[in-house]
Write an enzyme that holds these catalytic residues in place. Structure first.
Site, PDB file in Angstrom:
ATOM      1  N   LYS A  54      75.067  66.800  49.709  1.00 54.88           N
ATOM      2  CA  LYS A  54      73.998  67.785  50.068  1.00 54.88           C
ATOM      3  C   LYS A  54      73.791  67.954  51.536  1.00 54.88           C
ATOM      4  O   LYS A  54      73.568  68.959  51.769  1.00 54.88           O
ATOM      5  CB  LYS A  54      72.695  66.980  49.509  1.00 54.88           C
ATOM      6  CG  LYS A  54      72.693  66.723  48.128  1.00 54.88           C
ATOM      7  CD  LYS A  54      71.533  65.668  47.655  1.00 54.88           C
ATOM      8  CE  LYS A  54      71.593  65.691  46.116  1.00 54.88           C
ATOM      9  NZ  LYS A  54      70.720  64.669  45.426  1.00 54.88           N
ATOM     10  N   GLN A  98      67.277  59.602  47.441  1.00 57.59           N
ATOM     11  CA  GLN A  98      68.434  59.686  46.426  1.00 57.59           C
ATOM     12  C   GLN A  98      67.994  58.507  45.419  1.00 57.59           C
ATOM     13  O   GLN A  98      68.101  57.489  45.847  1.00 57.59           O
ATOM     14  CB  GLN A  98      69.946  59.540  47.018  1.00 57.59           C
ATOM     15  CG  GLN A  98      71.247  59.629  46.090  1.00 57.59           C
ATOM     16  CD  GLN A  98      71.312  60.954  45.684  1.00 57.59           C
ATOM     17  OE1 GLN A  98      71.041  62.054  46.390  1.00 57.59           O
ATOM     18  NE2 GLN A  98      71.394  60.944  44.318  1.00 57.59           N
ATOM     19  N   ASP A 121      63.146  68.108  45.008  1.00 58.52           N
ATOM     20  CA  ASP A 121      63.727  67.618  43.745  1.00 58.52           C
ATOM     21  C   ASP A 121      62.889  67.964  42.682  1.00 58.52           C
ATOM     22  O   ASP A 121      63.231  67.858  41.339  1.00 58.52           O
ATOM     23  CB  ASP A 121      64.056  65.906  43.540  1.00 58.52           C
ATOM     24  CG  ASP A 121      65.129  65.773  44.051  1.00 58.52           C
ATOM     25  OD1 ASP A 121      66.139  66.517  43.760  1.00 58.52           O
ATOM     26  OD2 ASP A 121      65.438  64.467  44.528  1.00 58.52           O
TER      27      ASP A 121
END
Ligand code: NAP
Length: 287
Positions: A54, A98, A121
């Site tokens: 990422k 994460q 997200d």
């Protein structure tokens, strides 16, 4: 006849090129780059790979990435405090934590702490709610990538029967909402569904997200169906395979995403897209 491959690799590179161009234009306009903060707690090796990918993707399109690594022993309060600081940081436009988190942390509390406008997200309940009522919001990356792939393949979704296998909060449910907004007639099946094969056989579009390698065979597929395979399963031979038995269905489906190279690359690309959207919205609001 063999199915057409819907390449996420190809579409990702087209979208990333566009994002790079737009990011440069917006950076010139607002005098700063889009910034993504990526938080990792503990040292799960798979998470480390995802986090590094990422960060790398961010830099490739001209975003700033800010990495935060907390030890496994960090408390939930410490993590919430970090998120609070990032929520207020004017150089940070997207925040992602994460998952999975260590067991002593409550994932839902952590997700809820992220400011909805920086929730790239798309996991915050505000964004989930906006998605379900069809309002503009940050949409979870993998489901968003699935729909982009269908559009790229020129699949007309209106009035089509779409069956989604799997009802997780990160893939199944949001992809079902998106497909409804695309005017498909959507059925979601899961582990308690009866007659799953018969239901899947009605699908013009089959979206598979269950986490079971090769689960979908030709018995589940209608002639000419379009298949989106979300599954990522690392097999004993070291290869990554999807939830669909590709070789078994390839002569029945009209189009299919490969694994790897299908939905996978789209997930990070949609994260970049969400960060750009968050950047534009936040900076426009400040101007
Ligand atoms: P998950 O949270 O484990 O959910 C799996 C879903 O599949 C559940 O709803 C479950 O039903 C259903 N299911 C399990 N066994 C089934 C069966 N035999 N028949 C029908 N339904 C069944 O998984 P997820 O997070 O959605 O991920 C699914 C797959 O996508 C995994 O392979 C994951 O690695 C992959 N994935 C890929 C990406 C990407 O970037 N490409 C991103 C996220 C996930 P119940 O609800 O009844 O238990």
């Amino acid at each position: 006849m063999s199915a057409t491959l819907i390449s996420g690799k190809e579409l990702s590179s087209i979208i990333r090129e566009r994002i790079t161009k737009e990011a440069a234009e917006l950076a010139a306009k607002y005098g700063k780059q889009p910034g993504l903060a990526v938080i990792q707690v503990g040292e799960n090796p798979a998470s480390t790979i995802y986090v590094n990918n990422k960060k790398k993707a961010c830099e490739q399109v001209g975003f700033k990435s800010f990495g935060y690594a907390l030890p496994e022993s960090a408390s939930e309060a410490e993590l919430l405090e970090l998120i609070d600081t990032l929520n207020k940081d004017p150089n940070v436009h997207g925040i992602l934590c994460q998952l999975p988190l260590p067991k002593h942390m409550d994932e839902f509390s952590v997700i809820c702490k992220i400011a909805p406008e920086k929730d790239v997200d798309g996991f915050h309940p505000v964004n989930k709610g906006l998605l379900s009522i069809g309002k503009d919001c940050l949409v979870s990356c993998t489901p968003k990538g699935c729909v982009e792939l269908l559009k790229y393949a020129n699949v007309d979704m209106t009035g089509k029967n779409c069956v989604v296998i799997g009802r997780s909060n990160i893939v199944g449910k949001p992809v079902a909402s998106l497909m409804l907004h695309e005017n498909a007639t959507v059925t979601v099946v899961h582990s308690k569904t009866k007659n799953i094969k018969e239901i899947c056989k009605q699908a013009d579009i089959l979206i598979v997200a269950i986490g079971k390698q090769g689960f979908v065979t030709k018995d589940y597929v209608k002639e000419g169906a379009v298949i989106i395979d979300v599954g990522i399963n690392r097999c004993e031979d070291g290869k990554v395979r999807g939830d669909v038995d590709f070789d078994d269905v390839v002569d029945i489906a009209s189009a299919i995403t490969p694994v790897p190279g299908g939905v996978g690359p789209m997930t990070i690309t949609m994260l970049l897209q969400n960060t750009l959207e968050a950047f534009e919205r936040i900076e426009k609001g400040r101007a």
